[in-house]
Each structure stands twice: as C-alpha cells, then as structure tokens.
Design an enzyme around this catalytic site. Sequence first.
Site, mmCIF file in Angstrom:
data_model
loop_
_atom_site.group_PDB
_atom_site.id
_atom_site.type_symbol
_atom_site.label_atom_id
_atom_site.label_comp_id
_atom_site.label_asym_id
_atom_site.label_seq_id
_atom_site.Cartn_x
_atom_site.Cartn_y
_atom_site.Cartn_z
ATOM 1 C CG HIS A 116 -2.082 0.876 1.110
ATOM 2 N ND1 HIS A 116 -2.049 2.021 2.097
ATOM 3 C CD2 HIS A 116 -3.061 1.037 0.283
ATOM 4 C CE1 HIS A 116 -3.147 2.676 1.771
ATOM 5 N NE2 HIS A 116 -3.892 2.079 0.664
ATOM 6 C CE LYS A 118 -1.141 4.546 -1.709
ATOM 7 N NZ LYS A 118 -1.862 4.048 -0.459
ATOM 8 C CG ASP A 123 19.127 10.949 -11.095
ATOM 9 O OD1 ASP A 123 18.902 9.635 -11.641
ATOM 10 O OD2 ASP A 123 18.984 11.987 -11.825
ATOM 11 C CG HIS A 313 -8.359 8.608 -0.808
ATOM 12 N ND1 HIS A 313 -8.169 7.893 -1.561
ATOM 13 C CD2 HIS A 313 -9.739 8.235 -0.388
ATOM 14 C CE1 HIS A 313 -9.263 6.790 -2.218
ATOM 15 N NE2 HIS A 313 -9.954 7.306 -1.380
ATOM 16 C CE LYS A 315 -3.339 7.271 2.974
ATOM 17 N NZ LYS A 315 -3.973 7.658 1.547
ATOM 18 C CG ASP A 320 0.952 18.992 21.961
ATOM 19 O OD1 ASP A 320 -0.362 19.052 22.037
ATOM 20 O OD2 ASP A 320 1.620 18.243 22.752
#
Length: 405
Positions: A116, A118, A123, A313, A315, A320
């Site tokens: 899952h 990404k 380089d 979507h 996450k 603080d």
Amino acid sequence: MAHAVPLLRPGHHLQLLEGSRAFFPALVAAIDAARTEVLLETYIFDFTATGAEVAYALERAARRGVTVRLIVDGVGTPELPAFWRDRFDQAPVQWLVYSPVGALGLLWPGQWRRLHRKLCVIDDSVGFCGGINILDDFHDPNHGPLASPRFDFTLRIAGPLVHEIRATIERQWSRIAALGQLRRARWSGALQLLRTATGRAAPPPAPADSVHANVRAALLLRDNLRRRAIIERAYLRAIGRAREEIIIANAYFVPGGRMRRALVSAARRGVRVCLLLQGRYEYFMQYYASRPVFGALLRAGVEIHEYAPSFLHAKVAVIDGRWATVGSSNLDPLSLLLAREANVVVEDRGFATQLRERLVAAMQDEGQRMDAAAYERRPPLQRAKERLALVVMRALLAIQGKKYL
C-alpha cells in the site's frame, strides 16, 4: 524483536504537496530531470487524465537511457492496459506486480497483505512519500468523475531519508523477483542499476516559500515481519505525550483498542482531540465498520468532523503544533495488521503549522461536525449495517489469522 521507532534525523528539506494537482507536476519535473534512475512504487497506477502524464514521463526517461523501475500492487493495479504495456516494453520501462491475486481472490490466506506504500526516488537525490496513488484527483475508478478533488497529501523530500526510500524500493523489487513473481512482469533492457553519481542532475527546485529546511524526520516502514507495529507505536507515543491538541485526518478509521483508549485518555486529560474522517460513502466495510467506535470517542469529548466535498484519502496527523506524520497508513486493521505501509514522521514547528492550518480549514470549511446526540439516535438500519460491516471485517481478518479488538 520488534523494531523501535527510529530516531529523527536532521538535514531534510520537505515540501508538502496536496493532491495530484501538486504532486504530479513535482513528480513529472523530477522524472524529466533524471539522469540515471527512477524507482516508483504505488498501490494504484491509473492512466486516466493526469495519471497518463506520469506514465509518459516514465516512458520519456526510459527512452533517454534512464533505468526506470515500477512496482504496482496486484489488487490496486491488477493489470496494466495493453496500450501502456506495449509502450513500457518498448521504452523500456521495467515493471513488476506485487502479489497478483489468484483464482480464490482475497479469500486466500495472505492475500490481504498488500503493498500500500506510495514511494518514489529519482537519482538517489529526491524522493516522494505519502498517501497519493498515481490517480487523478477528479477521477475515481469505482465512482467515476468527481466534482471536487480527492483530499490527500504527499511529501517531496531531499536529505538522508531519500537513500532509505531507495533501499526500500530496491529490496522490494528483489523480493518480488526472488518469489517468482516475474511471470507477471514485462522485462526489457538491462537489469543492472546505474549506481555512479557522475553527471547526476540536482533535484528540481521547489518554490522556496513552501520548502521547510533542516527538518528532523524519520521514515517508518510497516511490514509483516519485524516492523509490524512501528507506525501504530509512533502514533501512540505522540498521542500519549500530547498536552494541547491532536488533529488526525484519516481515510479509513477503525482504530483498535489501544488507539481508542489513547485518544479517550488524551481527551479526558484536557487535550483537544479532532478527527477529520471520510464523510462520503466509498466502500461498505470501511465506511460502516468505523461507526460503532465513534460513541466512546464522542462521549469523551473527541470532535469528529466528516469531510464532505469529495473522498478523503489523507493519512496525516499533527500533534501539539510540532509533531506531524504524512504517509500511506490508515488507522484500520488492513493498514496496521496486514499491509506494507510507509509514513514519514516530522518534528518541525513550521511544517506542522502548515499542515495544521490546512486541516483546520478543511474541518471548518469542508467538514461537518458530528453531533453526539444525533449519533445516538441513528436508525436501526444503519446500526444493522454497522454490525454487518464489523462481522465481515473480523471474518476477513480471521481468514488471515488476525484479531482486531
């Protein structure tokens, strides 16, 4: 022994990118500047609209001699369109599919252990990590065109974490090959990565006013071996230390007992706890299975805001006004118990402030705050759907040999 949360290291330059509208131009610019290699790992690679722009950039890089390697997940991207298979083979873009689904589909034990993450590295000098798939903001593979853009984030990274991301993708590539998954791949060109630094281009510059310099950060990689709880542990530590405010934006929010207790405890000791969650129906199990946990949170004083304009979507979290995380991991059993995930944890007041301001604006202007009394009055049919969703989720977890309480 399970890994401890790694120490944060200084020396990073981070740019927060919201949605594919910001992410794809930055990614394409970096790919077009590549001199030696592009390594890309994504759950979904959808070639609709601006997703095709990323694909064309990979093709251009391969045609000028850059080593290009792409890994996609067998559920998120079960196959590449024939048009793009041919173009990638001819370029050549090397690509592999992680854990293709067999005849029994997701009922086969282990098939819910998805890739899952990404991640991308160009380089060994610039990297990307976040929650955004190669998927246009205004297109959904299941629901069609979207009136408003999907709400999600990724990071553009320069600094020590880039080498860690590169090593992570290389290891995953090698493991897929060793497991015999090459039968689902299309190979062209040489397999040896070009490791020399000679002639490498500097990473394309980002707008100076949006880059946070000399930031302390760490890469958290969840797997099903030694790092099974590393992302959850980082959340729990930060929540336990919170003194003023916790803001969490999460697409699929079905927290386990430890996470629920940590949030309730924080709220009861006077910390303002705000959750920005998915407000639109997307998938039956994820949408309804989250609802039963809201009661205890609302009774403890936790604010729950449902994002309304489009699919959420994201996450991400800010605690603080200093600690923040951006990544691919939801706070649900699929992410915390089964999937390979990647989050970056940041300690930097300037970066956290930028992310916090965007989340506060989303709650105030694009969210709908849940009313505790209305929640308690939800109709019997909705409660029945919630119970069914939890039963389905627990059954699927049982098939994988997991429990989530």
